[in-house]
Design a protein around this motif. Structure first.
Motif, PDB file in Angstrom:
ATOM      1  N   GLY A 213      22.633   4.864 -66.468  1.00 22.38           N
ATOM      2  CA  GLY A 213      23.636   5.850 -66.855  1.00 22.38           C
ATOM      3  C   GLY A 213      24.553   5.383 -67.965  1.00 22.38           C
ATOM      4  O   GLY A 213      25.542   6.066 -68.278  1.00 22.38           O
ATOM      5  N   ASN A 214      24.244   4.228 -68.575  1.00 24.09           N
ATOM      6  CA  ASN A 214      25.085   3.709 -69.656  1.00 24.09           C
ATOM      7  C   ASN A 214      24.654   4.267 -71.005  1.00 24.09           C
ATOM      8  O   ASN A 214      23.471   4.525 -71.244  1.00 24.09           O
ATOM      9  CB  ASN A 214      25.011   2.178 -69.703  1.00 24.09           C
ATOM     10  N   ILE A 215      25.640   4.426 -71.896  1.00 21.74           N
ATOM     11  CA  ILE A 215      25.387   4.867 -73.270  1.00 21.74           C
ATOM     12  C   ILE A 215      25.692   3.692 -74.183  1.00 21.74           C
ATOM     13  O   ILE A 215      26.840   3.255 -74.287  1.00 21.74           O
ATOM     14  CB  ILE A 215      26.271   6.077 -73.641  1.00 21.74           C
ATOM     15  N   HIS A 216      24.654   3.163 -74.802  1.00 18.79           N
ATOM     16  CA  HIS A 216      24.806   1.976 -75.643  1.00 18.79           C
ATOM     17  C   HIS A 216      24.896   2.401 -77.110  1.00 18.79           C
ATOM     18  O   HIS A 216      23.947   2.953 -77.665  1.00 18.79           O
ATOM     19  CB  HIS A 216      23.627   1.030 -75.413  1.00 18.79           C
ATOM     20  N   ILE A 217      26.050   2.147 -77.753  1.00 21.84           N
ATOM     21  CA  ILE A 217      26.281   2.544 -79.140  1.00 21.84           C
ATOM     22  C   ILE A 217      26.153   1.312 -80.034  1.00 21.84           C
ATOM     23  O   ILE A 217      26.917   0.354 -79.897  1.00 21.84           O
ATOM     24  CB  ILE A 217      27.669   3.183 -79.334  1.00 21.84           C
ATOM     25  N   THR A 218      25.194   1.355 -80.922  1.00 21.70           N
ATOM     26  CA  THR A 218      24.978   0.261 -81.863  1.00 21.70           C
ATOM     27  C   THR A 218      25.542   0.628 -83.240  1.00 21.70           C
ATOM     28  O   THR A 218      25.909   1.781 -83.496  1.00 21.70           O
ATOM     29  CB  THR A 218      23.479  -0.038 -82.020  1.00 21.70           C
ATOM     30  N   GLN A 219      25.539  -0.356 -84.110  1.00 21.50           N
ATOM     31  CA  GLN A 219      26.011  -0.092 -85.474  1.00 21.50           C
ATOM     32  C   GLN A 219      25.094   0.908 -86.175  1.00 21.50           C
ATOM     33  O   GLN A 219      25.558   1.760 -86.932  1.00 21.50           O
ATOM     34  CB  GLN A 219      26.090  -1.392 -86.273  1.00 21.50           C
ATOM     35  N   ALA A 220      23.803   0.820 -85.914  1.00 26.96           N
ATOM     36  CA  ALA A 220      22.855   1.754 -86.542  1.00 26.96           C
ATOM     37  C   ALA A 220      23.165   3.199 -86.149  1.00 26.96           C
ATOM     38  O   ALA A 220      23.046   4.114 -86.971  1.00 26.96           O
ATOM     39  CB  ALA A 220      21.430   1.380 -86.146  1.00 26.96           C
ATOM     40  N   ILE A 221      23.561   3.399 -84.896  1.00 26.50           N
ATOM     41  CA  ILE A 221      23.908   4.752 -84.436  1.00 26.50           C
ATOM     42  C   ILE A 221      25.155   5.250 -85.156  1.00 26.50           C
ATOM     43  O   ILE A 221      25.229   6.405 -85.605  1.00 26.50           O
ATOM     44  CB  ILE A 221      24.117   4.758 -82.906  1.00 26.50           C
ATOM     45  N   ILE A 222      26.164   4.385 -85.295  1.00 28.94           N
ATOM     46  CA  ILE A 222      27.396   4.767 -85.997  1.00 28.94           C
ATOM     47  C   ILE A 222      27.095   5.077 -87.463  1.00 28.94           C
ATOM     48  O   ILE A 222      27.613   6.054 -88.029  1.00 28.94           O
ATOM     49  CB  ILE A 222      28.456   3.655 -85.890  1.00 28.94           C
ATOM     50  N   GLU A 223      26.238   4.259 -88.094  1.00 32.10           N
ATOM     51  CA  GLU A 223      25.866   4.505 -89.490  1.00 32.10           C
ATOM     52  C   GLU A 223      25.233   5.883 -89.630  1.00 32.10           C
ATOM     53  O   GLU A 223      25.505   6.623 -90.585  1.00 32.10           O
ATOM     54  CB  GLU A 223      24.895   3.432 -89.973  1.00 32.10           C
TER      55      GLU A 223
END
Length: 425
Positions: A213-223
């Motif tokens: 149930g975790n949402i993992h936000i990476t730098q690629a997603i933010i970009e």
């Protein structure tokens, strides 16, 4: 309808405002107004997403006054009349009037008496210079405050607050965001908190949960959500500063192509704030007195870039970068003031000579203050030999002129001529 995160996270009291501490910090002007409940109408001007609406909302929330928002371009005089009637019925209303520079004369004439009697506390918001674009009648009845782009630390603080707020923010999502991702989000929007918050919300709501149930936000997603690449960011932020350093050193070294390359990396990453700030430093540190006109034109280019925003900002900046690269160089002014500061900071300074001391008050002459001062304009060529430095520093020389440009060469000749006439070697 789901309101955007940036809207939901607007502060409801003055203490919640992020940034703008020179206006809302303890003891500062807007904080004092709120504390004393002595509000006056004001105009807030600055780039988008820097907190103009937030300040207005927080002022209203902290003082418990009704808060209304209108747009000077799209809302009508009838909308203003509704706010005026509310003020008449229930007391003072804080009105945020967005795009106040587009206020027409009919609406302005309706507002003026309401500002005079305090029924409406007007907070005008604009991205335009109010001294140029706002009617003097409105301007004279308001205080004008400039708001500045938020620092990356300010934005990061607001992002963490949004991630943990379970009522208005994203606290009900199980979000794990990588440190480089949040740092990039805090730096890539040029101080625009609204853009950062809305990109964060898009990232969280569009990313699939893992099996826990975790949402993992990476730098690629933010970009992807910002549509910007982190060309100048690495885990520790070193690459960002490396690019800025290389940019300045390329101009200092008169390498036009290298300077344009590093400037382009800053432009492509959206970091207009770092680029224009560094360009101003370079102009006065590295070109300086060798070409004062180039420094002035850099200021004009930077102001144009700020008004245009990216991508158009690249055009005046490119003009300035090329000129600075190809201009003669001199750091003599910076070296001069640093040398003088070194004396002051080490305690190496003496008493101001008596003839230079303030002599405007009664009794000054009895103390010998200003008595022997020679007024240069009373002498040929508007100059007369007299001592200006304290006795212990009377032979000090901070300015070491260079001859790398026509202008400073002329300054050097005049400086040496004056020193010789004053009795210095």
């Amino acid at each position: 309808m789901q309101q955007p995160l940036a809207y939901r996270m607007r502060p409801t009291k003055i203490e919640e405002i992020v940034g703008q501490k020179d206006l809302v910090g303890p003891g500062k002007i807007i904080n004092r107004m709120v504390k004393a409940k002595m509000l006056s109408s004001m105009i807030l001007y600055g780039p988008p997403g820097t907190g103009k609406t937030s300040i207005a909302s927080a002022i209203a929330g902290s003082t418990k006054y009704a808060f209304r928002m209108l747009n000077a371009a799209t809302d009508t005089k009838k909308d203003l009349q509704i706010v005026a009637e509310e003020a008449k019925m229930s007391g003072t209303v804080v009105l945020l009037l967005d795009e106040i520079h587009r206020l027409d004369k009919t609406k302005q004439d309706f507002l003026l008496p309401l500002l005079e009697n305090g029924a409406i506390i007007l907070i005008g918001a604009t991205t335009e210079n109010p001294y140029i674009n706002i009617n003097p009648a409105i301007r004279s009845r308001t205080q004008i405050f400039e708001v500045h782009p938020l620092s990356p630390d300010d934005i990061e603080q607001a992002l963490h607050r949004a991630l943990h707020d379970t009522k208005k923010g994203l606290g009900n999502y199980q979000v794990q965001i990588d440190p480089p991702a949040i740092k990039f989000l805090a730096t890539a929007t040029n101080g625009d908190l609204r853009s950062s918050l809305n990109a964060l919300e898009l990232a969280v709501k569009s990313t699939e949960k893992d099996k826990d149930g975790n949402i993992h936000i990476t730098q690629a997603i933010i970009e992807e959500c910002l549509q910007r690449k982190a060309l100048n960011a690495d885990k520790n932020g070193d690459a960002h500063y490396d690019v800025i350093s290389a940019f300045q050193k390329s101009i200092r070294g008169s390498d036009t192509d290298a300077a344009l390359h590093y400037a382009s990396r800053l432009i492509e990453s959206g970091d207009l704030v770092s680029l224009v700030r560094r360009l101003l430093v370079i102009a006065y540190e590295d070109i300086g007195l060798a070409s004062p006109a180039a420094c002035e034109r850099t200021v004009l280019a930077v102001n144009a870039a700020k008004q245009l925003g990216l991508p158009e900002a690249r055009i005046p900046l490119a003009n300035s970068i090329i000129e600075l690269c190809l201009s003669p160089k001199s750091n003599s002014a910076m070296m001069a003031v640093d040398s003088a500061l070194s004396d002051v900071r080490s305690g190496n300074y003496g008493d101001v000579p008596l003839h230079l001391k303030d002599a405007h008050y009664k009794g000054a002459a009895k103390l010998g203050r200003g008595v022997e001062y020679k007024y240069p304009h009373d002498f040929p060529n508007d100059w007369v030999k007299q001592q200006y430095l304290p006795d212990k520093l009377k032979n000090a020389q901070y300015y070491k002129p260079k001859s790398n440009g026509r202008i400073e060469t002329a300054f050097k000749e005049q400086y040496q001529k004056l020193r010789q006439s004053s009795g210095h070697k």
